[in-house]
Design a protein around this motif. Sequence first.
Motif, PDB file in Angstrom:
ATOM      1  N   LYS A 257       3.318  40.015  17.390  1.00  0.00           N
ATOM      2  CA  LYS A 257       2.555  41.178  16.945  1.00  0.00           C
ATOM      3  C   LYS A 257       2.423  41.161  15.432  1.00  0.00           C
ATOM      4  CE  LYS A 257       4.016  44.969  18.894  1.00  0.00           C
ATOM      5  NZ  LYS A 257       4.572  46.349  19.056  1.00  0.00           N
ATOM      6  N   LYS A 258       3.525  40.781  14.788  1.00  0.00           N
ATOM      7  CA  LYS A 258       3.527  40.799  13.332  1.00  0.00           C
ATOM      8  C   LYS A 258       2.787  39.617  12.729  1.00  0.00           C
ATOM      9  CE  LYS A 258       6.738  42.115   9.972  1.00  0.00           C
ATOM     10  NZ  LYS A 258       7.946  41.777   9.285  1.00  0.00           N
ATOM     11  N   HIS A 259       2.896  38.450  13.365  1.00  0.00           N
ATOM     12  CA  HIS A 259       2.432  37.243  12.690  1.00  0.00           C
ATOM     13  C   HIS A 259       1.359  36.477  13.429  1.00  0.00           C
ATOM     14  CE1 HIS A 259       5.656  37.735   9.802  1.00  0.00           C
ATOM     15  NE2 HIS A 259       6.522  37.829  10.771  1.00  0.00           N
ATOM     16  N   GLY A 260       1.031  36.904  14.636  1.00  0.00           N
ATOM     17  CA  GLY A 260      -0.075  36.254  15.332  1.00  0.00           C
ATOM     18  C   GLY A 260       0.230  34.859  15.838  1.00  0.00           C
ATOM     19  N   ALA A 261       1.470  34.455  15.769  1.00  0.00           N
ATOM     20  CA  ALA A 261       1.836  33.127  16.266  1.00  0.00           C
ATOM     21  C   ALA A 261       3.261  33.225  16.799  1.00  0.00           C
ATOM     22  CB  ALA A 261       1.775  32.111  15.134  1.00  0.00           C
ATOM     23  N   PRO A 262       3.634  32.351  17.723  1.00  0.00           N
ATOM     24  CA  PRO A 262       4.965  32.482  18.301  1.00  0.00           C
ATOM     25  C   PRO A 262       6.052  32.018  17.332  1.00  0.00           C
ATOM     26  CG  PRO A 262       3.853  30.575  19.214  1.00  0.00           C
ATOM     27  CD  PRO A 262       2.867  31.261  18.323  1.00  0.00           C
ATOM     28  N   PRO A 263       7.282  32.513  17.519  1.00  0.00           N
ATOM     29  CA  PRO A 263       8.376  32.068  16.648  1.00  0.00           C
ATOM     30  C   PRO A 263       8.765  30.634  16.973  1.00  0.00           C
ATOM     31  CG  PRO A 263       9.208  33.509  18.369  1.00  0.00           C
ATOM     32  CD  PRO A 263       7.723  33.495  18.516  1.00  0.00           C
ATOM     33  N   SER A 264       9.119  29.886  15.931  1.00  0.00           N
ATOM     34  CA  SER A 264       9.614  28.526  16.138  1.00  0.00           C
ATOM     35  C   SER A 264      11.139  28.575  16.110  1.00  0.00           C
ATOM     36  CB  SER A 264       9.114  27.616  15.018  1.00  0.00           C
ATOM     37  OG  SER A 264       9.719  28.009  13.802  1.00  0.00           O
ATOM     38  N   GLN A 265      11.764  27.416  16.206  1.00  0.00           N
ATOM     39  CA  GLN A 265      13.225  27.413  16.209  1.00  0.00           C
ATOM     40  C   GLN A 265      13.781  27.847  14.857  1.00  0.00           C
ATOM     41  OE1 GLN A 265      14.044  23.513  17.478  1.00  0.00           O
ATOM     42  NE2 GLN A 265      13.237  22.509  15.666  1.00  0.00           N
ATOM     43  N   ASP A 266      12.991  27.660  13.790  1.00  0.00           N
ATOM     44  CA  ASP A 266      13.453  28.116  12.482  1.00  0.00           C
ATOM     45  C   ASP A 266      13.485  29.639  12.437  1.00  0.00           C
ATOM     46  OD1 ASP A 266      11.367  25.498  11.423  1.00  0.00           O
ATOM     47  OD2 ASP A 266      13.567  25.442  11.439  1.00  0.00           O
ATOM     48  N   SER A 267      12.460  30.262  13.046  1.00  0.00           N
ATOM     49  CA  SER A 267      12.464  31.726  13.090  1.00  0.00           C
ATOM     50  C   SER A 267      13.699  32.207  13.832  1.00  0.00           C
ATOM     51  CB  SER A 267      11.221  32.250  13.817  1.00  0.00           C
ATOM     52  OG  SER A 267      10.087  31.482  13.526  1.00  0.00           O
TER      53      SER A 267
END
Lengths: 329, 292, 408
Positions: free
Chosen positions: C295-305
């Motif tokens: 919702k916040k960033h328009g892309a899925p979280p990666s493992q770093d997130s």
Amino acid sequence: MAGREKTTNAGSGNRIVWMTLLFFLVIPHIISTPLATEIMIYGLFALGFNLLLGYTGILSFGHAAYFGLGCYGCGIAIRDFGLSVWGGLLVSIFLGVLLAAIIGAISIKKRGVYFAMISMAVAQMFYFLALSPLKKWTGGEDGLKFIPKLSLQFPFHVDLQSPFPLYYFVYFVVGLSILAIWRVLNSPFGRLLQAIRENEERTIASGFNVTMAKYVSLVFSGLFSALAGGLFFVYLGYGPLTTLFWLTSGTILLMTILGGMHTFIGPVVGVAVFLFAQNKFSWIMDRWQLVVGILFIALILIFPEGIVGTIKSKYLARKTVGQEIEEAE
Amino acid sequence: MEINASLLINQMLFGLALGAVYILMACGLTIIFGLLDIVNFAHGTFYMLGAFAAFVTVSLFGNFWIGLASAIILVGLIGWVTETFLIKPLYGKDPLYPLMLTFGFSLAVTDLMRGIFGTVGRIVPLPQFFIGSIVWEGVFIPKFRVFIIFLTLGVLIFLWYFFKKTNLGMIIRAATRDSLMVRTLGIDVPRIWTFGFALGVGLAGLAGAVNSTIQSALPDMGVEITVECFVVVVIGGLGSLGGAILGGLIIGQVISFVSLFASDWSNVAIFITMLLILLVRTRGLFGEAGRL
Amino acid sequence: MKKVSLIVASVFLVTLLFSGVASAKPIAALLFPLSGPFSAMGTDMRKGSELALEEINAKGGVLGQKAEVIMGDDEFQAAIAIRKYKEMVDGQGIKAIGGTLSGGISVAVNEWACKNKVLYMSFCHTSIPLGKEQCGYGFVSGMIPYQTGVATAKYAFQNLGKSWMIVTQDYRFGHDELSAWLTVSEKMGGKFLGNIYSPLGQVDYSAHIPKIVATNPEILVINVYGQSMDAIIKQLGEAGLTNKKMKFVIPKSHLFTIKASGAFYTENFYGGHTFYWTLQDKFPKAKKFVEDYMKKHGAPPSQDSDGGYVGTRALLEAMNVAKTTTDVDKLIKTLKGFKMDYNKGPEEFRACDHIRTTSVVIVRGIGAKASGMNYGEVVAEIPWQETLESCENNKNDVPYGKVKLPGK
């Protein structure tokens, strides 16, 4: 520009050195101590670098090699050979002189651009050597680690883990070095270097051994740059691989030009302004490298004499006009 | 690991393909240096711009050949603008100034591209018929590498023809030797210089576009190749096109074979090669005596 | 000269004095590479940390106050990271720091943190819990490098084949993965056919491809990272190798790599990740994490997130539990064995060596079918018990630290 010498006046200049020393005495109480320590260390590096660039007119694009060698040399001497901090710094100096002597023997006679490219290539080679084949000693991309807590024992105990004692220790070494460089540059040798920078052919025609002078200048430059590297190791308590990276060479060039390569204290001013701004800006923005690059371009195009140089020339111009008016009356 | 003839031939062919890219870059550097006396520290940046030009064009038009052509043209144009506004003002000053300026340029533009395109690699797709390898009697080389070799050959032939047979080429050669003379003949030499710079960086852009298919277009891709080109040019002798070609060939083979036998030295090997050659012949293999 | 320099100096000093304008007192300092070549991953890590900070503050903050956490750029350089941490610790009295992306930097920061008695939460793949590096002040919300090697090797030998060859990036992380693979290979009957060392920064693998083809392994392990990984995948694809029989296993792959490789990242590719966003189908808490992030960033979280999120959230929650933001010993005690269930089921920071007990996810490529956010499919989740060594082993850095690596 004709007729105006780009030399530093010995008389009034003396004041600059003392003002600088006073400034650094006070500054850690005003800005952050780590930043102030780094400004002194890079300031020494820049002064050493400018010995070659601003005074002798030789551009080295690989000075990171001296800085990095001094850093790793000091670190390995302390960690693996049990030397004291003073011993480590002496090793840095020795290695800096040695490297400069070797590089000078190969390339000091080469034309400016060749020297620049070769120095860059040699520095890159050291970087790659430390990165991979010599990893057992240098730690590769991890850097030099497992360093014991550093402290001075002689002439009295100083705990180099604490910010202020560390700062004043660095201040002591850098201060002495600044005075030493000042003496070198205001000697006949220093003036010879400037003559070489202004007009090499004429200096040769006047009977001076220009090659030897350039060589000695390179050795001095390597010496102080490597000493700065050793101090950097002591300050961090760790030896990063980035000290050997070409960006370090480029950054020291930028800081020197920013401050003014044709002045004595310009490089130090450039270091202070750059590091301070970088520290502040990179907390705020991610594109600070773009800003730095544009700044560099603008400097070269508009203010090639840097901060101190431009201030100086404005002042000198005003003085000359003022004098003219006086004389006219 | 068993060493046999086909392995060695493979390595040599790969070294040739590697060397081809270095040759393109080194020729570009040499033209710029020969004509303008400038060492272009931003050469790798133009290489990177070529890769992105290809990426953008191929994404828009879907045609690989247009992508290659656009890389040369777009990068050449950027070079034209750069030389006119950033480098020309420095003529007459210490030759170290343009060198430092190109360095600042590379810092700024690399970061600008990071800002625009991010730091995740961009795909420039290879046309289908380039995917796969030619296999023959145990010798094996990807089709695209063969293309690179022939492309470079083509460029070299073009350059030879251009410099030896066309009017503009001959003017450029004359201007390299004696620009004052050429000026007194009424020819707009500064324009020639701008063209020379554009041509030089255009070659770098082409190299970048070629490599973008097999590496990914990334803003940081030009960073190390600049130093490697310097090594090639120093080995070959600053200012000599023949030297650039020979230097590129040598470096390609050095990297290829050192990778085979002692892969962790493959980065260092080219610098050691440079130092060895300099010790034996201080101005590089074909360096002109007067230029030093 | 005097007048001008006086003016310049006073302006300078005034700016300096006002530069440290205070706001709410920060309780932690986090650094990531936000500029430079890895800024995409570093920014992902920061996004994860920011999400965690927001969640904590929405629930009441730390010790009843809105938590203030400084997040900055370490420019992917250890010297700059240490300088900034020094400034935060010496200058602002912060006692808890976190970050970064590079294992090498995290190890240097850990050493510094130990010497200065500061709590350090590392968000990345790092060797802090092993052997000599372990000094009590560091925690890891990422993973120990060998874990992804072990997970991918086990999966590979069970499902993909036995003969294998590997291209190893010549630095610590690469060596760790190589050690893991060699060890597992011996245990599971794998057939090791050879290793090629690749120096850091290498982007042209054409010289190695003939050797790979001649050796013809069932499995090729791609143990090179960053630009090198992107490059080798493309070059293998260009040579026509990616859609034949050979399988490619990447101990630590990345969302961005799959993206950058496009159609070349075929169904023959298997990569180890600490987190992959389609886990939301399995874990309801992952769903919330992924949705909030998307919702916040328009892309899925990666493992770093994930690393940033878990580390930051745990740190701040621990401060609440221990009722302190500056008593480092209390915080360490709280974090030892600290239980979490954030986005992958129940996990904890193991008491003996402070490593997060988390699984490795094996993601298989889908080649040309990749579109939008859909880059791969999860084919296995290897639980931490199968990848993490015992406390005793980690303390002595065995077995992986003692593996004799093939010569150069």
